[in-house]
Design a protein around this motif. Structure first.
Motif, PDB file in Angstrom:
ATOM      1  N   ALA A  77       0.822  -1.212   0.000  1.00  0.00           N
ATOM      2  CA  ALA A  77       0.000   0.000   0.000  1.00  0.00           C
ATOM      3  C   ALA A  77       0.856   1.262   0.000  1.00  0.00           C
ATOM      4  N   ALA A  78       2.068   1.160   0.530  1.00  0.00           N
ATOM      5  CA  ALA A  78       2.986   2.303   0.573  1.00  0.00           C
ATOM      6  C   ALA A  78       3.803   2.434  -0.705  1.00  0.00           C
ATOM      7  N   GLY A  79       3.526   1.589  -1.694  1.00  0.00           N
ATOM      8  CA  GLY A  79       4.220   1.677  -2.971  1.00  0.00           C
ATOM      9  C   GLY A  79       5.560   0.978  -3.002  1.00  0.00           C
ATOM     10  N   ILE A  80       5.775   0.057  -2.068  1.00  0.00           N
ATOM     11  CA  ILE A  80       7.060  -0.670  -1.983  1.00  0.00           C
ATOM     12  C   ILE A  80       6.907  -2.019  -2.671  1.00  0.00           C
ATOM     13  N   PHE A  81       7.741  -2.289  -3.641  1.00  0.00           N
ATOM     14  CA  PHE A  81       7.684  -3.555  -4.365  1.00  0.00           C
ATOM     15  C   PHE A  81       7.986  -4.691  -3.383  1.00  0.00           C
ATOM     16  N   THR A  82       7.047  -5.628  -3.249  1.00  0.00           N
ATOM     17  CA  THR A  82       7.161  -6.678  -2.241  1.00  0.00           C
ATOM     18  C   THR A  82       6.963  -8.052  -2.862  1.00  0.00           C
ATOM     19  N   ASN A  83       7.881  -8.958  -2.571  1.00  0.00           N
ATOM     20  CA  ASN A  83       7.806 -10.347  -2.997  1.00  0.00           C
ATOM     21  C   ASN A  83       7.494 -11.248  -1.812  1.00  0.00           C
ATOM     22  N   ILE A  84       7.093 -12.464  -2.119  1.00  0.00           N
ATOM     23  CA  ILE A  84       6.940 -13.499  -1.100  1.00  0.00           C
ATOM     24  C   ILE A  84       7.934 -14.617  -1.405  1.00  0.00           C
ATOM     25  N   ASN A  85       8.685 -15.028  -0.403  1.00  0.00           N
ATOM     26  CA  ASN A  85       9.550 -16.200  -0.516  1.00  0.00           C
ATOM     27  C   ASN A  85       8.939 -17.346   0.282  1.00  0.00           C
TER      28      ASN A  85
END
Length: 386
Positions: free
Chosen positions: A250-258
């Motif tokens: 929501a803060a615009g931070i590219f986030t992945n899941i491992n």
């Protein structure tokens, strides 16, 4: 080694999660509530002076009416001369990393970094979880290295060896100081963690992300809180990690899941559910790696299996060995992250289908390296201007 003190945050069950023993452990084996490893194996590869191993809690092990007390977290201050670690591994997408801490209180039984404690004449078992090292001067050291003439910018990786947001970060704030340096110099940095504490720094991360200078990978190995407490006894719950994905996204931070690691016959059935929840939370990418058992991790993991999953311990190890060419571990580049044989092929097929289903199959994201502003050195270490 400086005298260590118990960490005041080590027993906060609301945030770290107290360990729960699964039904059916070996009655003759002691399981430490709230810890991952069941014992301190001898670090024989490097340790020729076992009697000199540090750790005040050991002195009390045979006290209290002969019962073993619960090991408490102790933190040692370490003052290294450099902070950037470089690697030339062809199967790792970065060539430099920073570790703010040594050891990790999360206590994940499968952690491939456990053997590094043997370099300090400490056990990769309980010592790795309880004898921690903090590097308070990390930010100053980073500034020094970034100011060197000819420094070539490439993304820094943090959290590749031990978690930068383990509970003691609340006390030391070393990871935050590193992020501040990266923001001040516009240096790219990637983060890997299994803690929702990463959202404590969402202000800095959002500023870095706005300039395409950071990405975060959250590790979620299971959605079952009971399984998580057994595998990762002092890590935040899976629900808290998913909430961190939502907040970061929501803060615009590219986030992945491992989904790393996947443990056959224990967590592999959760792959599809984890991917679904990750997508709902806003994750942009997903990766999965089968469990690795290098060096002392193998006997610790088998000991853990016997204590918590005696009904399927042999099955788990049989599948792992099929993945690793008949061995407990395969250290070869590329093979170590994907395994081999039918089980590995099925995993790859499932991951391809999940990425396609949730629109993650074409996701590409790279950090910028062209914005870097070298710090100007004004004299003493730590005295910099921009």
């Amino acid at each position: 080694m400086a005298k260590a003190v118990p960490d005041p945050h080590s027993n906060r069950s609301s945030e770290t999660g107290e360990g729960v023993v699964a039904p059916g452990p070996d009655a003759n084996r002691h399981v430490h509530k709230g810890r991952g490893a069941a014992s301190n194996i001898t670090s024989s590869r490097f340790d020729d002076k076992q009697a000199n191993m540090d750790g005040d809690w050991r002195d009390a092990q045979e006290q209290i009416d002969g019962k073993q007390p619960r090991p408490r977290t102790q933190v040692h201050v370490e003052k290294p001369r450099t902070i950037i670690t470089r690697n030339k591994s062809p199967d790792i997408p970065f060539d430099r990393s920073i570790n703010a801490y040594r050891g990790c209180e999360h206590g994940c039984i499968y952690c491939y970094a456990r053997p590094t404690h043997a370099y300090h004449n400490l056990s990769p078992g309980l010592d790795f979880e309880t004898q921690l090292f903090a590097k308070p001067n990390a930010a100053d050291l980073l500034l020094t290295e970034l100011a060197k003439p000819g420094y070539i910018v490439q993304p820094l990786a943090i959290g590749t060896n031990t978690d930068p947001y383990q509970p003691i970060e609340d006390r030391y704030r070393i990871t935050r100081s590193i992020l501040q340096v990266c923001l001040d110099t516009l240096h790219p940095i990637g983060i890997t963690t299994k803690s929702n504490r990463v959202t404590d720094d969402i202000d800095l991360l959002a500023e870095l992300a706005r300039r395409q200078l950071t990405a975060v990978a959250i590790s979620i190995t299971t959605l079952d809180s009971r399984t998580a407490r057994i595998m990762e006894p002092r890590a935040p719950s899976p629900l808290k990690r998913l909430d961190a994905v939502r907040r970061l996204s929501a803060a615009g931070i590219f986030t992945n899941i491992n989904i790393a690691p996947i443990i056959p016959a224990i967590t592999d059935h959760e792959l599809e559910n984890i991917a679904m929840e990750a997508a709902r939370a806003g994750a942009k990418g997903i990766a999965a790696i089968p469990v690795r058992l290098p060096h002392e991790v193998a006997p610790l993991f088998e000991e853990w299996l016997d204590a918590h999953y005696p009904d399927r311990a042999k099955k788990v190890m049989s599948i792992i060995q099929s993945l690793r060419g008949g061995r407990k571990n395969d250290p070869r580049f590329f093979n170590r992250f994907r395994g081999q044989g039918p089980w590995a092929e099925l995993l790859a097929t499932r991951m391809t289908a999940l990425r396609r289903k949730y629109g993650m199959d074409k996701t590409r994201y790279s950090l910028r390296t062209d914005l870097f502003i070298p710090p100007r050195h004004h004299g003493a270490q730590g005295d910099f201007g921009f």
